[in-house]
Scaffold this motif. Structure first.
Motif, PDB file in Angstrom:
ATOM      1  N   LEU A   1       9.964  12.505  -2.847  1.00 57.81           N
ATOM      2  CA  LEU A   1      11.413  12.267  -2.838  1.00 57.81           C
ATOM      3  C   LEU A   1      12.024  12.643  -1.485  1.00 57.81           C
ATOM      4  CD1 LEU A   1      13.820  11.259  -4.360  1.00 57.81           C
ATOM      5  CD2 LEU A   1      14.027  13.456  -5.501  1.00 57.81           C
ATOM      6  N   LEU A   2      11.507  13.702  -0.881  1.00 56.95           N
ATOM      7  CA  LEU A   2      12.013  14.108   0.443  1.00 56.95           C
ATOM      8  C   LEU A   2      11.767  12.995   1.462  1.00 56.95           C
ATOM      9  CD1 LEU A   2      10.810  17.842   0.526  1.00 56.95           C
ATOM     10  CD2 LEU A   2      13.173  17.075   0.516  1.00 56.95           C
TER      11      LEU A   2
ATOM     12  N   LYS B   1      11.613   9.870   0.784  1.00 58.32           N
ATOM     13  CA  LYS B   1      12.557   8.790   0.487  1.00 58.32           C
ATOM     14  C   LYS B   1      13.940   9.121   1.058  1.00 58.32           C
ATOM     15  CE  LYS B   1      10.539   6.765  -3.645  1.00 58.32           C
ATOM     16  NZ  LYS B   1      10.748   6.488  -5.061  1.00 58.32           N
ATOM     17  N   ILE B   2      14.332  10.384   0.921  1.00 54.31           N
ATOM     18  CA  ILE B   2      15.626  10.801   1.497  1.00 54.31           C
ATOM     19  C   ILE B   2      15.589  10.603   3.014  1.00 54.31           C
ATOM     20  CG2 ILE B   2      17.150  12.783   1.932  1.00 54.31           C
ATOM     21  CD1 ILE B   2      16.430  13.817  -0.854  1.00 54.31           C
TER      22      ILE B   2
ATOM     23  N   ALA C   1      15.954   6.945   3.740  1.00 56.53           N
ATOM     24  CA  ALA C   1      17.340   6.518   3.532  1.00 56.53           C
ATOM     25  C   ALA C   1      18.231   7.007   4.673  1.00 56.53           C
ATOM     26  CB  ALA C   1      17.846   7.071   2.193  1.00 56.53           C
TER      27      ALA C   1
ATOM     28  N   LEU D   1      18.340   4.771   7.563  1.00 57.15           N
ATOM     29  CA  LEU D   1      19.171   3.562   7.383  1.00 57.15           C
ATOM     30  C   LEU D   1      20.653   3.862   7.564  1.00 57.15           C
ATOM     31  CD1 LEU D   1      17.839   1.958   4.055  1.00 57.15           C
ATOM     32  CD2 LEU D   1      17.532   1.073   6.367  1.00 57.15           C
ATOM     33  N   THR D   2      20.999   5.115   7.399  1.00 54.14           N
ATOM     34  CA  THR D   2      22.409   5.500   7.337  1.00 54.14           C
ATOM     35  C   THR D   2      22.934   5.876   8.717  1.00 54.14           C
ATOM     36  OG1 THR D   2      21.790   6.439   5.208  1.00 54.14           O
ATOM     37  CG2 THR D   2      23.980   6.988   6.013  1.00 54.14           C
TER      38      THR D   2
ATOM     39  N   ILE E   1      26.621  13.759   4.621  1.00 60.10           N
ATOM     40  CA  ILE E   1      25.738  13.928   3.455  1.00 60.10           C
ATOM     41  C   ILE E   1      24.970  15.239   3.559  1.00 60.10           C
ATOM     42  CG2 ILE E   1      23.664  13.002   2.339  1.00 60.10           C
ATOM     43  CD1 ILE E   1      24.726  10.199   3.032  1.00 60.10           C
TER      44      ILE E   1
ATOM     45  N   ALA F   1      26.241  17.128   0.561  1.00 65.41           N
ATOM     46  CA  ALA F   1      25.403  16.814  -0.605  1.00 65.41           C
ATOM     47  C   ALA F   1      24.054  17.527  -0.562  1.00 65.41           C
ATOM     48  CB  ALA F   1      25.192  15.311  -0.705  1.00 65.41           C
ATOM     49  N   LEU F   2      23.362  17.454   0.566  1.00 67.13           N
ATOM     50  CA  LEU F   2      22.012  18.037   0.601  1.00 67.13           C
ATOM     51  C   LEU F   2      22.031  19.564   0.633  1.00 67.13           C
ATOM     52  CD1 LEU F   2      20.018  15.690   3.022  1.00 67.13           C
ATOM     53  CD2 LEU F   2      20.135  15.628   0.540  1.00 67.13           C
TER      54      LEU F   2
ATOM     55  N   LEU G   1      17.665  21.804   1.480  1.00 69.48           N
ATOM     56  CA  LEU G   1      17.050  20.467   1.531  1.00 69.48           C
ATOM     57  C   LEU G   1      17.088  19.893   2.941  1.00 69.48           C
ATOM     58  CD1 LEU G   1      18.091  18.852  -1.842  1.00 69.48           C
ATOM     59  CD2 LEU G   1      15.994  20.022  -1.213  1.00 69.48           C
TER      60      LEU G   1
ATOM     61  N   ARG H   1      14.143  21.109   4.613  1.00 65.94           N
ATOM     62  CA  ARG H   1      12.912  20.443   4.163  1.00 65.94           C
ATOM     63  C   ARG H   1      12.805  19.005   4.708  1.00 65.94           C
ATOM     64  NH1 ARG H   1      11.822  24.867   3.063  1.00 65.94           N
ATOM     65  NH2 ARG H   1      11.439  25.807   1.028  1.00 65.94           N
TER      66      ARG H   1
END
Lengths: 72, 315
Positions: free
Chosen positions: B53-54, B56-57, B60, B63-64, B72, B76-77, B81, B84
């Motif tokens: 998942l890390l 994938k983050i 993403a 892309l951002t 974010i 959010a993170l 995180l 990490r």
């Protein structure tokens, strides 16, 4: 040297413990194992919560692409 | 000396696991290198956990737009995180994002960051930002955290932090925890002589700091050890007496004698002339420390500068 078979911490780490930790008691090994498991659990929970929260900050135009990357 | 290294390793492991230092204080009886090896195993485990998942983050994030990634990251993170994900994002993007993060957030992220996995990012972080974060970590007395970054920071960034830190005490407290003792010569070389003198003087304030100073000196090459030994020998009589008391109470003679041996002859003579260092109990401690061959050699080396009665004890 303690091996994966002889204590729960080595089992959790899937590796023998480093030399020099032989003096740790079963209770202490158990405490370290629990602390590692808690840290893993906290990290997983934080990951799940933040991934969804992060999407809220992504502009609508990008949200679909980012969601695809994150969730397939 | 090893007590300092062990204390630092217990603290670093507690930080990694998110527990109180007291919860794992039972590790204090273990060797520092063993605790460090355990921390490295646990770090690898935590980095591997959730790696899918890390990653994938991280994908993403690529892309951002950077500005949104920074929002974010902070909103959010969160610091754990971010620490990490940082190594998975790519150094260039991570540095760009970090430029938009607040120093307070970055300082908190530093508590969780593994400098060995993020060395490119740390080295590429602008010096002004390193200074802002270091100021916060110093205020929080996070010397162990700061020490973890010494290996990864550029010499320019380290020099900037040293120059921006008017008090030598936090520098000493950080340097003593540096993970690569080979760097100690370099760190000491960044301080001009008046600041080294001040560092030595401040280290004599209490036994813990003096033990830290000796731990630092024990990793120096003979030239730097001699320089600091000379500065020590220039301290006033009362301070030299205090140092003898610290070394005697905390069994520091095996290092203290090496420092004296590295000191130029005139300095040796002054240090060895004090009444406190000639006390029978202190000379007994010398004899005990001399069971280690390198300490015995140091005692023989300083013998020509010893007062006659002291020299007679080691004939």
């Amino acid at each position: 040297m303690p091996t994966a078979k002889s204590n729960p911490l080595a089992e959790a780490l899937q590796a023998p413990l480093p030399p020099g930790l032989e003096r740790l008691s079963p209770t202490q090994l158990q405490q370290l194992t629990a602390a590692l498991a808690n840290a893993q659990q906290r990290q997983r929970a934080a990951l799940e919560a933040s991934t969804e929260a992060a999407l809220g900050h992504i502009p609508m135009l990008l949200r679909g692409a980012v969601r695809k990357v994150l969730f397939g | 000396m090893s007590a300092i290294a062990t204390k630092a390793e217990v603290l670093k492991l507690a930080r990694l696991l998110g527990v109180d230092e007291a919860d794992i204080a039972f590790l204090s009886g273990c060797d520092a290198l063993a605790i460090r090896a355990l921390r490295e195993q646990m770090t690898a485990k935590l980095y591997d956990d959730g790696k899918h998942l890390l990653q994938k983050i991280a994908a993403a994030t690529k892309l951002t737009p950077t500005a949104i990634s920074a929002v974010i990251a902070e909103k959010a993170l969160g610091p754990l995180l971010c620490a990490r994900v940082a190594s998975l994002v790519g150094a260039e993007k991570a540095i760009d994002i970090s430029k938009r993060l607040s120093p307070a957030f970055l300082a908190e992220t530093c508590l969780h960051l593994d400098p060995r996995r993020t060395a490119d990012i740390i080295r590429g972080t602008p010096v002004e930002q390193v200074l802002a974060v270091s100021k916060i970590l110093q205020a929080q007395k996070e010397f162990v955290t700061m020490a973890r970054f010494v290996d990864a920071l550029s010499p320019e960034a380290i020099k900037a932090v040293i120059n921006a830190t008017p008090d030598e005490e936090p520098l000493l407290r950080t340097a003593v925890f540096a993970e690569n003792p080979a760097l100690h010569n370099e760190l000491v070389s960044y301080l001009p002589k008046p600041r080294l003198k001040s560092l030595i003087a401040k280290a004599t304030v209490d036994a813990e700091l003096w033990a830290a100073a000796l731990s630092l000196m024990s990793h120096l090459n003979p030239q730097w050890m001699g320089e600091l030994g000379q500065l020590t020998s220039e301290l006033d009589e009362a301070t030299l007496t205090r140092i003898v008391a610290y070394s005697q109470a905390n069994n520091l003679w095996s290092v203290q004698l090496l420092v004296i041996a590295a000191t130029p002859a005139a300095g040796q003579k002054r240090v060895l002339a004090g009444s406190a260092i000639n006390a029978p109990a202190v000379l007994d401690s010398f004899a005990e420390a001399a069971q280690q061959p390198h300490v015995a050699a140091a005692i023989q080396a300083i013998k020509p500068q010893m007062p006659a009665a002291m020299a007679a004890r080691f004939s």
